[in-house]
Design a protein around this motif. Structure first.
Motif, short mmCIF file in Angstrom:
data_model
loop_
_atom_site.label_atom_id
_atom_site.label_comp_id
_atom_site.label_asym_id
_atom_site.label_seq_id
_atom_site.Cartn_x
_atom_site.Cartn_y
_atom_site.Cartn_z
N UNK A 114 0.81 -1.21 0.00
CA UNK A 114 0.00 0.00 0.00
C UNK A 114 0.84 1.26 0.00
N UNK A 115 0.16 2.38 -0.15
CA UNK A 115 0.85 3.68 -0.18
C UNK A 115 1.40 4.06 1.18
N UNK A 116 0.71 3.61 2.21
CA UNK A 116 1.13 3.98 3.57
C UNK A 116 2.29 3.13 4.05
N UNK A 117 2.68 2.13 3.29
CA UNK A 117 3.77 1.25 3.72
C UNK A 117 3.37 0.36 4.88
N UNK A 118 2.09 -0.01 4.91
CA UNK A 118 1.62 -0.91 5.96
C UNK A 118 2.37 -2.23 5.89
N UNK A 119 2.62 -2.80 7.03
CA UNK A 119 3.30 -4.09 7.09
C UNK A 119 2.25 -5.20 7.19
#
Length: 170
Positions: free
Chosen positions: A98-103
Motif C-alpha cells: 500500500x501507499x502507507x507502507x503498511x506491514x
C-alpha cells in the motif's frame, strides 16, 4: 525359514508384492488386495504369524496398536519422547504494501507434540513461539523486511537432557 521371490506380472504390467516369510508348508500370500491394489497391513502382520498363529513365541499375542505406544511410557525415563516438538511452518510472510507502507504479516504454524503414552497431536501455533534455534524468521516483527519462509523444525532433549534440533527449509 524358507524365502523366495517370484514376480507375477498382472495384466496391467504391475508387479505384485509377496510376503517372503513363511514356513515350508505355507506358500507366499499376496500383500496387495486384488480388488483395489492397496496394501493390507493387517493381513501382512497376520501372515507373519501364520494361519493358526502357532508361529508366535509362547506367551506372545498379536495386538493392534494405533496412534500411541504399545507399552507404558508414562514414566520419567521416557521424558525424551514427550520432549520432541515438531514445528510445521507452512508459511510465514511479511511485506510492506500500500501507499502507507503498511506491514502485512501472515503465517500458518502448527506445533506437534507427543502425549503421555506417545499419542501425537497438532495444535495451531505462531512464529513467535518458534525456538531460538530456528532460523529464517529472525527479523519477524521488526520494522517490515520482506520475508517468505517455509520449514519443518524438530527439537528434543535426549535422555541425558541434551538439547538437539533439525530444520528443513522448503
Amino acid at each position: 525359514m524358507g524365502a523366495s521371490y517370484g514376480p507375477v506380472t498382472p495384466s496391467d504390467g504391475r508387479i505384485r508384492l509377496y510376503d517372503i516369510l513363511f514356513t515350508t508348508k505355507d506358500r507366499p500370500r499376496p500383500l496387495l488386495s486384488p480388488e483395489n491394489e492397496t496394501l493390507r497391513s493387517e493381513n501382512a502382520v497376520l501372515s507373519l504369524a501364520g494361519p493358526n498363529l502357532n508361529l508366535l513365541p509362547r506367551g506372545f499375542a498379536l495386538q493392534l496398536v494405533q496412534d500411541r505406544a504399545d507399552i507404558d511410557i508414562s514414566g520419567p525415563e521416557f521424558n525424551f519422547v514427550r520432549s520432541i516438538r515438531v514445528y510445521d511452518v507452512r508459511y510465514a510472510r511479511q511485506h510492506e504494501s500500500g501507499r502507507d507502507g503498511d506491514c502485512n504479516r501472515s503465517a500458518i504454524v502448527y506445533l506437534g507434540t507427543y502425549g503421555t503414552q506417545g499419542e501425537f497431536s497438532w495444535a495451531r501455533s505462531a512464529p513467535t513461539a518458534l525456538p531460538e534455534a530456528h532460523t529464517g524468521l529472525e527479523r519477524w516483527g521488526y520494522s517490515c523486511p520482506s520475508i517468505y519462509h517455509r520449514s519443518v523444525f524438530v527439537d528434543w532433549r535426549d535422555y541425558a537432557g541434551n538439547y538437539a534440533f533439525e530444520q528443513v527449509n522448503y
